[in-house]
Design a protein around this motif. Structure first.
Motif, PDB file in Angstrom:
ATOM      1  N   LEU A  32       0.812  -1.219   0.000  1.00  0.00           N
ATOM      2  CA  LEU A  32       0.000   0.000   0.000  1.00  0.00           C
ATOM      3  C   LEU A  32       0.848   1.274   0.000  1.00  0.00           C
ATOM      4  O   LEU A  32       0.382   2.332  -0.428  1.00  0.00           O
ATOM      5  N   ARG A  33       2.065   1.177   0.530  1.00  0.00           N
ATOM      6  CA  ARG A  33       2.953   2.336   0.633  1.00  0.00           C
ATOM      7  C   ARG A  33       2.268   3.478   1.398  1.00  0.00           C
ATOM      8  O   ARG A  33       1.611   3.243   2.395  1.00  0.00           O
ATOM      9  N   PHE A  64       9.943   1.999   7.107  1.00  0.00           N
ATOM     10  CA  PHE A  64       9.165   2.713   6.090  1.00  0.00           C
ATOM     11  C   PHE A  64       9.291   4.220   6.375  1.00  0.00           C
ATOM     12  O   PHE A  64       8.411   4.826   6.986  1.00  0.00           O
ATOM     13  N   ASP A  65      10.432   4.794   5.945  1.00  0.00           N
ATOM     14  CA  ASP A  65      10.731   6.181   6.304  1.00  0.00           C
ATOM     15  C   ASP A  65      10.181   7.155   5.261  1.00  0.00           C
ATOM     16  O   ASP A  65      10.919   7.953   4.678  1.00  0.00           O
ATOM     17  N   TRP A  69       5.076  10.828   6.562  1.00  0.00           N
ATOM     18  CA  TRP A  69       4.801  10.629   8.002  1.00  0.00           C
ATOM     19  C   TRP A  69       4.715  11.971   8.740  1.00  0.00           C
ATOM     20  O   TRP A  69       4.051  12.069   9.778  1.00  0.00           O
ATOM     21  N   VAL A  70       5.419  13.004   8.259  1.00  0.00           N
ATOM     22  CA  VAL A  70       5.659  14.215   9.059  1.00  0.00           C
ATOM     23  C   VAL A  70       4.384  14.849   9.610  1.00  0.00           C
ATOM     24  O   VAL A  70       4.283  15.085  10.824  1.00  0.00           O
ATOM     25  N   CYS A  90       9.485  11.729  18.586  1.00  0.00           N
ATOM     26  CA  CYS A  90      10.549  12.656  18.191  1.00  0.00           C
ATOM     27  C   CYS A  90      11.689  11.903  17.507  1.00  0.00           C
ATOM     28  O   CYS A  90      12.267  12.391  16.528  1.00  0.00           O
ATOM     29  N   ALA A  91      12.003  10.714  18.027  1.00  0.00           N
ATOM     30  CA  ALA A  91      13.044   9.899  17.384  1.00  0.00           C
ATOM     31  C   ALA A  91      12.624   9.505  15.973  1.00  0.00           C
ATOM     32  O   ALA A  91      13.444   9.460  15.052  1.00  0.00           O
ATOM     33  N   ALA A  92      11.316   9.226  15.791  1.00  0.00           N
ATOM     34  CA  ALA A  92      10.812   8.875  14.458  1.00  0.00           C
ATOM     35  C   ALA A  92      10.971  10.050  13.497  1.00  0.00           C
ATOM     36  O   ALA A  92      11.376   9.880  12.344  1.00  0.00           O
ATOM     37  N   LEU A  93      10.663  11.263  13.960  1.00  0.00           N
ATOM     38  CA  LEU A  93      10.869  12.439  13.113  1.00  0.00           C
ATOM     39  C   LEU A  93      12.340  12.610  12.755  1.00  0.00           C
ATOM     40  O   LEU A  93      12.696  12.930  11.616  1.00  0.00           O
ATOM     41  N   GLY A  94      13.198  12.390  13.743  1.00  0.00           N
ATOM     42  CA  GLY A  94      14.632  12.504  13.470  1.00  0.00           C
ATOM     43  C   GLY A  94      15.119  11.468  12.469  1.00  0.00           C
ATOM     44  O   GLY A  94      15.984  11.752  11.634  1.00  0.00           O
ATOM     45  N   ARG A  95      14.551  10.259  12.540  1.00  0.00           N
ATOM     46  CA  ARG A  95      14.967   9.182  11.620  1.00  0.00           C
ATOM     47  C   ARG A  95      14.636   9.503  10.167  1.00  0.00           C
ATOM     48  O   ARG A  95      15.249   8.964   9.252  1.00  0.00           O
TER      49      ARG A  95
END
Length: 881
Positions: A32-33, A64-65, A69-70, A90-95
């Motif tokens: 689905l992406r 799945f970066d 997502w933002v 926050c770590a996910a945003l940084g990744r």
């Protein structure tokens, strides 16, 4: 189900503890992406989602970066109260390592000002040295796969420093970058502000597509040369060269052909050399070089060139295919964000969709961006030759869930491949206006249109169609349409249809219609349907109808907790006898014998009689020519099971007394209580033990009373849940769900879940919150209390209190479903007191309504947090979610 439906089903379960579901989720996300993000984002922003589920979803950004997502991450982190979830977010945003993610972190730093969150945000925002230049981070990024850690550090630096004026330098760095560096650079370029990025991406897309087409043509050519005769290779290459370069370089190509035709007298090499200098792309370079080698007579060198070209072509196709997918993602993102006009991008993608068929990224981008009203563009999808590619395109279009796609899916249902047509029907059924469109066909009076509507109802199991179908069955209609209507109603599995189906079922109907009616009733597996089949069976004659009626009857009474009524047993025995009879059963004896393994009743004599009869049949069947060892073992197992049930029923009274004695001997507390409950559970699990309804109700009452006790060990609670599951009494469901929701340990949670599944609940039922009927408003502010009372209206039974003392008096009268409370009152922090009310079962859950932004991590007893000031609609949404 459609992929999107399957994704929703996965997310409704407990993914964090189910590795199989996680693997399937990853597969669905790859398919689905970015279309999966609305579902993932909805779980992140939903107040009722557990912190564990939120952390699991946030962890998906590592694999799945997607830049998309933002906005979802920013939305959830603006209000997230759980510090652990905030940290992971926050770590996910940084990744993500992109400009928009860093801007979201900067906005959060301005919004969430408490010390703990500021520490987390400084960690994510301060990963690069502010003194370093863009070239420093670009150099680190270009380390690529040789040093991934430095490459990702460089990407974070570019996210902080790169501006639109740096586009030329970044674009130049793409040349020669390895796979990792190219991907990180392309993401950074696509995030730059300004209008220059889009045209460069379109040019890169077209260049990459042309290279892929060249490589595909080169692969086909080298395969032909590999297996073809060497004497014909020169002519094949000359034809290929003339076809490719004859338009732009007609004079050289014509001179080369004349020289080749002249044989030894001709000299084509000068012309080939000029064409080699003008050649562009891998295909033209190979053809000119290979033809020159053959003209020179270097046959061995030519063979090596062909093999080398095949290897290089295969490797380059993989690399360029990945590049094309990445560029398509960037184009789709820029188009959806409005940076590139769709009118410019879609025609280019459409042309590429027609020309190149081996790129999932291209297909996904085209199907994602093509306007739902562009019939000519959409018509290309059903015309695709590969069924798998057509199905993948349908899945992308279906995941958009745009109502304007109704006409497209109506046409796509006519696909010559049945599976593809059914997939189109599934997607069609999810669109808001699909049901009215199908009802128009259904009510048209045109047989073919009615038949199309019936097919859609059958494949999708459309619940809303049950009433119109039942109304149609009550009218005079053609036999073929009557048959398809019955099949559609059977696929919907509507219990209300039982009387209508039974009225139609009699021996005078066509055989196929009788079979369809019996099949529809049997699939319902309800007591009304089963007993109706038994009543009708005395007047039915077809063997296939009789055996299916027997199977449907037994399926409606699936265990000793729901046994066949005693007064129906004579008619059941007669039906079994007819099915086993050589004349009436017409070869259905074996199927009838095997069906009786699902017979559950409290008649020891009937079990014994059937055991003896089947033993005689077994002896007779062994003399038949078509008998085999497997069939012998299956029938022998049924005979043995019937004998076991007969023996078990003979001492059922003594077994029940043993269970009652175990219950009465249970210690009220202490270390021996858990082992005693375990022993009781093992007694109930004994395959020889049969539990009658009366004992099941007694045990259910016992479990209910015991679950209300305070300060029990988790092992005791787990054993009580397991005993409750064995009773199959649905009255226990809410109490065991309460244990499941409060459980923090995996052992108790697993035991409660298994018990709920044993009671007949599915994953969705287990996670579904019990309906809220009674509410207590604990709000010191009389003004805000009055406002909340007005918002709740008449939909709930609402009590109010201005302090914890008033609330305690209200809760002492009788337990309530929900307390909507402030976080503090005049006496201090209310949370410990609120938790005590839940643990003492005075209320089921708590919804905090507070102006404080320092709410601690979520717990099982806390349904959610509403931050003042909030609109009344936010409260209603929280109660309905």
């Amino acid at each position: 189900m459609t992929p999107l439906d399957e994704l929703r089903a996965c997310l409704s379960g407990h993914l964090e503890a189910d590795s199989t579901a996680q693997v399937r989720l990853f597969q669905l996300l790859q398919q689905l992406r970015q279309l999966a993000l609305p579902e993932l984002g909805a779980r992140l922003t939903k107040a009722a989602s557990s912190p564990a589920l939120k952390r699991f979803i946030l962890g998906l950004t590592a694999k799945f970066d997607w830049p998309e997502w933002v906005p979802w991450l920013h939305q959830v982190l603006q209000q997230e109260s759980d510090l652990g979830v905030f940290d992971e977010g926050c770590a996910a945003l940084g990744r993500l390592e992109i400009r928009s993610a860093r801007e979201a972190l900067q906005k959060l730093a301005a919004q969430r000002t408490d010390p703990d969150r500021q520490l987390i945000l400084r960690r994510e925002l301060g990963v690069q040295d502010a003194q370093q230049s863009l070239s420093f981070f670009l150099g680190r990024l270009l380390e690529g796969e040789a040093n991934p850690r430095l490459a990702h550090q460089g990407a974070r630096g570019l996210a902080a420093l790169a501006e639109s004026g740096d586009l030329a330098a970044l674009w130049e760095a793409l040349e020669g970058a390895d796979a990792l560096a190219f991907r990180l650079l392309l993401r950074a370029v696509a995030e730059l502000p300004g209008a220059e990025t889009g045209p460069r991406l379109l040019k890169l897309f077209q260049e990459t597509l042309q290279t892929l087409e060249d490589l595909e043509a080169l692969e086909n050519l080298t395969n032909r040369l590999q297996v073809g005769a060497r004497t014909a290779a020169r002519a094949d290459l000359a034809v290929a060269l003339a076809k490719r370069m004859g338009g732009a370089f007609a004079a050289d190509v014509q001179a080369m052909q004349q020289a080749l035709s002249a044989g030894e007298a001709g000299n084509p090499l000068p012309h080939i050399e000029r064409l080699k200098e003008a050649a562009g792309g891998p295909y033209e370079r190979f053809v000119t070089e290979a033809l020159g080698v053959l003209v020179e007579g270097k046959v061995a060198r030519f063979s090596a060139m062909v093999t080398e070209a095949q290897d290089i072509s295969a490797k380059q196709q993989l690399i360029q295919g990945v590049t094309l997918n990445q560029v398509c993602e960037c184009l789709a993102r820029q188009t959806l964000a409005g940076s590139l006009p769709a009118a410019q991008v879609v025609p280019i993608l459409q042309d590429a969709f027609d020309r190149f068929s081996h790129s999932e990224g291209l297909d996904h981008a085209f199907c994602l961006l093509v306007p739902a009203t562009e019939e000519a563009s959409l018509a290309r999808i059903p015309a695709v030759a590969d069924p798998k590619r057509r199905t993948a395109c349908l899945d992308v279009l279906g995941a958009r869930e745009e109502d304007a796609l109704v006409p497209f899916f109506l046409k796509a249902m006519q696909d010559p491949i049945v599976e593809v047509g059914q997939r189109a029907m599934h997607h069609f059924g999810k669109l808001p206006s699909s049901f009215p469109a199908v009802m128009d066909l259904f009510q048209s009076g045109h047989p073919e249109k009615v038949r199309t509507a019936l097919r859609i109802f059958t494949v999708n199991g459309t619940k809303a169609a049950a009433e119109p179908l039942m109304a149609l069955l009550k009218t005079d209609m053609r036999d073929d349409l009557l048959l398809e209507t019955v099949e559609a109603l059977g696929a919907i599995r509507c219990p209300e249809a039982v009387p209508v189906l039974l009225d139609l079922l009699h021996d005078g109907k066509p055989a196929r219609l009788q079979e369809a009616l019996v099949e529809a009733l049997a699939e319902l597996a309800t007591p009304e349907a089963g007993l109706g089949l038994l009543a009708k069976s005395s007047n039915l004659k077809l063997s296939l109808v009789l055996i299916r009626a027997l199977e449907g009857l037994l399926a409606a009474f699936p265990g000793f907790e729901r046994p066949l009524p005693q007064d129906t047993l004579p008619a059941l025995e007669q039906l079994i006898t007819r099915c086993c009879d050589d004349r009436e059963g017409e070869g259905q004896r074996l199927r009838a014998i095997l069906a009786t393994q699902h017979l559950y009743c409290f008649d020891q004599v009937l079990y014994a009689r059937l055991k003896d009869t089947f033993s005689d049949f077994l002896f007779d069947l062994r003399t038949k020519g078509d008998w085999d060892r497997d069939t012998n073992d299956r029938v022998a197992a049924v005979v043995k099971e019937l004998g076991r049930r007969s023996a078990s029923l003979s001492h059922i009274a003594s077994s029940e007394e043993k269970v009652r004695a175990q219950v009465n001997a249970l210690p009220p507390h202490g270390p021996n209580r858990a082992p005693a409950l375990l022993a009781l559970r093992e007694t109930l699990q004994d395959p020889e033990f049969i539990m009658r309804t009366e004992l099941a109700k007694e045990l259910a009452d016992f479990v209910l009373s015991e679950l209300r006790r305070d300060e029990q060990d988790w092992r005791e609670l787990a054993r009580l849940c397991e005993i409750g599951g064995l009773t199959r009494q649905l009255d226990l469901a809410e109490s065991i769900k309460d244990v499941f929701n409060r459980a923090t340990g995996l052992g108790l949670r697993s035991a409660a879940k298994e018990s709920l599944l044993a009671l007949g609940l599915d994953e969705a039922d287990i996670t579904r919150r019990a309906p809220i009927r009674s509410i207590l408003l604990l709000e010191p502010s009389a003004f805000f209390r009055k406002r909340l009372l007005t918002a709740l209206g008449q939909g709930w039974e609402v009590r109010e209190a201005g302090s914890r003392n008033e609330a305690e008096a209200v809760l002492a009268e009788r337990p309530l479903d929900l307390v909507i409370s402030e976080q503090t009152d005049a006496e201090g922090d209310l949370r410990p007191w609120l938790k005590t009310q839940v643990e003492s079962r005075r209320c089921r859950q708590i919804l905090l309504s507070t102006a404080a932004r320092d709410t601690g991590p979520g717990e099982g007893w806390l349904m959610g947090v509403l931050y003042k000031p909030y609109a009344p609609e936010a409260l209603l949404k929280a109660l309905e979610s």
